[in-house]
Design a protein around this motif. Structure first.
Motif, PDB file in Angstrom:
ATOM      1  N   ARG A 104      -9.849  -6.050   4.674  1.00  0.00           N
ATOM      2  CA  ARG A 104      -9.252  -5.947   6.010  1.00  0.00           C
ATOM      3  C   ARG A 104      -7.878  -5.299   5.920  1.00  0.00           C
ATOM      4  N   VAL A 105      -7.685  -4.267   6.704  1.00  0.00           N
ATOM      5  CA  VAL A 105      -6.368  -3.632   6.799  1.00  0.00           C
ATOM      6  C   VAL A 105      -5.752  -4.129   8.110  1.00  0.00           C
ATOM      7  N   VAL A 106      -4.608  -4.776   7.985  1.00  0.00           N
ATOM      8  CA  VAL A 106      -4.000  -5.409   9.158  1.00  0.00           C
ATOM      9  C   VAL A 106      -2.592  -4.848   9.353  1.00  0.00           C
TER      10      VAL A 106
ATOM     11  N   VAL B 249      -8.518  -3.836  10.855  1.00  0.00           N
ATOM     12  CA  VAL B 249      -9.602  -2.872  10.642  1.00  0.00           C
ATOM     13  C   VAL B 249     -10.393  -3.303   9.418  1.00  0.00           C
ATOM     14  N   SER B 250     -11.687  -3.480   9.585  1.00  0.00           N
ATOM     15  CA  SER B 250     -12.546  -3.825   8.440  1.00  0.00           C
ATOM     16  C   SER B 250     -12.922  -2.532   7.724  1.00  0.00           C
TER      17      SER B 250
ATOM     18  N   ALA C 174      -5.740   6.998   5.719  1.00  0.00           N
ATOM     19  CA  ALA C 174      -6.083   7.584   7.028  1.00  0.00           C
ATOM     20  C   ALA C 174      -5.245   6.957   8.133  1.00  0.00           C
ATOM     21  N   LEU C 175      -4.986   5.676   8.004  1.00  0.00           N
ATOM     22  CA  LEU C 175      -4.194   4.969   9.019  1.00  0.00           C
ATOM     23  C   LEU C 175      -2.754   5.484   9.018  1.00  0.00           C
TER      24      LEU C 175
ATOM     25  N   ALA D  14      -0.636  -4.435   5.846  1.00  0.00           N
ATOM     26  CA  ALA D  14      -1.137  -5.131   4.646  1.00  0.00           C
ATOM     27  C   ALA D  14      -2.644  -4.946   4.515  1.00  0.00           C
ATOM     28  N   MET D  15      -3.102  -5.112   3.255  1.00  0.00           N
ATOM     29  CA  MET D  15      -4.537  -5.011   3.009  1.00  0.00           C
ATOM     30  C   MET D  15      -4.987  -6.339   2.373  1.00  0.00           C
TER      31      MET D  15
END
Lengths: 254, 316
Positions: free
Chosen positions: B235-237, B269-270, B280-281, B296-297
């Protein structure tokens, strides 16, 4: 074999000590029936020796019956429901040995209470026995074993304490009324008087009366002792099969 | 059903092949193979009703069970084996002691059955029961009763301890005490087999975890290996007050799976490839000239793995 026997004796002694710490159990086994003796023999017997003997035999028999059924029947059911036997199953001692010690201890407490009652009647109200001590002791021992066995049988099949309580009362009250323990046989129909001895309380009360009044000894009471023995064996045999069923089928629901 | 397990030592303390429920007992256990090694903390984890207690009780002879092969400390627990019972300690649910036994007397009473036993005083101290030593067991509150149950299981200094949900009902201090006890036992080479439905507890304590779902053994492995095998997404938060970004746009980032989730200023984002999504983010944020307050990831947790694996079992 000797080691197992010694272990059984030790376990039984430990269980007896535990039972005698239970104030409720001590009151119902010892105190309540001593009070009954005091009230009936002291105030309601009219001082007549024959009445005192009859009352002693009746009260002691009711004590053996009630204590055997309640102490063993309800006691074992309550212990099972609380999960006490689950704990014992984990011990490095055969479970049957622990159960035997537990039943023996409860039965011995019933017997001890009955002996105390007879001696109390003897010392306080001069109730004597013409036959020897062995005569009434044998009757009380077999009576305790028999009613302990019936209690064991009830505990094997009763799913809960309140059910065991109902069954015990269903057994106890008719037995008291119909066996000649609380109502004299003269009040019963003649046909019933002929077969009343089939109820296991009858050999106890009749046997005690025979020892106290007629001076019967162990030999004279052998048929009564044998009959009680048959009841005890049958109740234990059926009870054991019930406890085995509990082992394999009902464990998960406890 | 199961992925390949690591090589197992021959001297297992528990060895089961084709272990399954006998008859129609509930909850039923599907046939399973199980090996528990000396000196490990083995945690059986699963939802309520998944069969954790049934499995543990089957291993100690409290519940009738069928098996092609079953041995605990070298002996089949389905037969009465005093030698095994001398070596194991069990804290099952729903087991009690005679009324009127005090805590201390109960420990002495049950300790007397064993050839090898610990000093009562040391058990009382270990389980923080000194202050209630003279209280009747039946009058103990649940948290103390739980500690007492564990204390009873320890009276014979067991080589293998089986405890059913040992931290249930405990206050945080007692939980810590139990965890330390289990770790200390492991350091001394003693085995502990416990059940729990607290996933975090299982991950923290276990050397190996067995995941149980509706009576099926879903997987057994170390927490690290279970995590590594997970297909659960990373998860990218990030936290971004302004400008607002459409979650559907985030869902199209490299590596992203599904639609992103937005709660207030926080976006999640999952992703199957966390680093690709992260790159990309960052490019996307540059295009919007936006600086996030945090970024954070998160790797999948044991919780994610548990739900992923048990979902598979449920669908079977």
């Amino acid at each position: 074999m000797m080691r197992q026997f010694a272990q059984l004796v030790r376990l039984t002694a430990v269980f007896m000590r535990l039972l005698l710490r239970d104030h409720q159990l001590v009151f119902w086994n010892f105190g309540f029936f001593l009070v009954l003796l005091l009230v009936f023999l002291g105030f309601l017997s009219g001082g007549e020796s024959a009445v005192r003997i009859a009352l002693t035999a009746a009260i002691v028999t009711i004590g053996v019956m009630a204590n055997g059924l309640f102490s063993v029947g309800i006691g074992l059911t309550a212990a099972r429901k609380r999960g006490v036997f689950r704990r014992y199953r984990l011990m490095p001692v055969p479970f049957a040995e622990i159960m035997l010690a537990s039943v023996l201890a409860r039965t011995l407490v019933v017997l001890l209470a009955a002996i105390v009652q007879v001696f109390a009647a003897h010392l306080l109200f001069n109730v004597s026995w013409r036959g020897g001590i062995a005569g009434w002791l044998a009757i009380l021992t077999m009576g305790s074993l028999t009613f302990g066995a019936i209690g064991f049988l009830i505990a094997a099949f009763a799913p809960a304490v309140h059910v065991a309580n109902r069954i015990v009362n269903l057994v106890l009250i008719p037995m008291m009324a119909l066996s000649g323990t609380s109502l004299p046989m003269t009040m019963m129909p003649a046909s019933w008087a002929k077969v009343h001895w089939l109820l296991p309380a009858a050999p106890v009360v009749d046997g005690l009366t025979a020892v106290f009044v007629q001076g019967d000894g162990v030999i004279d009471n052998l048929w009564r002792l044998g009959y009680l023995g048959i009841w005890a064996l049958a109740a234990y045999a059926i009870g054991i099969s019930g406890w085995r069923r509990y082992d394999t089928e009902r464990m998960e629901s406890e | 059903m199961m992925e390949a397990s690591p090589p197992l030592a021959l001297d297992t303390v528990v060895f089961a092949r084709g272990l399954r429920t006998l008859g129609d007992a509930r909850p039923s256990l599907a046939p399973m193979d199980l090996d528990i090694l000396p000196g490990e903390i083995f945690v059986i984890v699963g939802r309520a009703g998944s069969g954790k207690s049934a499995l543990l009780e089957s291993l100690v002879g409290l519940r009738p069970v069928a098996a092609d092969q079953l041995s605990v400390c070298g002996t089949d627990p389905r037969r009465f084996a005093p030698a095994v019972k001398q070596r194991i300690g069990v804290a099952p649910r729903g087991a009690s002691v005679e009324r009127h036994l005090t805590v201390e007397k109960a420990l002495k009473f049950f300790g007397a059955f064993y050839e090898r036993r610990l000093e009562t005083a040391s058990i009382l101290e270990t389980m923080d029961l000194l202050s209630v030593r003279h209280r009747p067991v039946h009058a103990l509150p649940p948290s103390v009763a739980q500690r007492f149950s564990l204390a009873l299981a320890l009276v014979n200094a067991p080589v293998v301890l089986f405890a059913d949900d040992p931290t249930r009902d405990l206050d945080p201090e007692s939980v810590l005490r139990v965890r330390n006890l289990l770790r200390m036992r492991r350091d001394q080479g003693q085995t502990s087999v416990i059940t729990t439905d607290h996933l975090e507890e299982a991950e923290r304590l276990a050397d190996r975890i067995a995941i149980l779902e509706t009576g099926q053994l879903v997987d057994v492995d170390t927490p690290a290996r279970l995590l590594a095998r997970s297909h659960a997404p990373v998860r990218v938060v990030f936290d971004l007050p302004k400008p607002a970004i459409d979650p559907e746009v985030l869902g199209r980032l490299d590596g992203a799976v599904g639609t992103a989730v937005r709660r207030s200023d926080t976006y999640a984002v999952s992703s199957r490839d966390g680093f690709a999504t992260m790159r990309a983010l960052i490019r996307l944020l540059d295009q919007h000239d936006a600086t996030p307050r945090s970024l954070a990831m998160y790797q999948p947790t044991f919780e994610d793995v548990f739900f992923e694996l048990t979902a598979g079992a449920q669908s079977r």
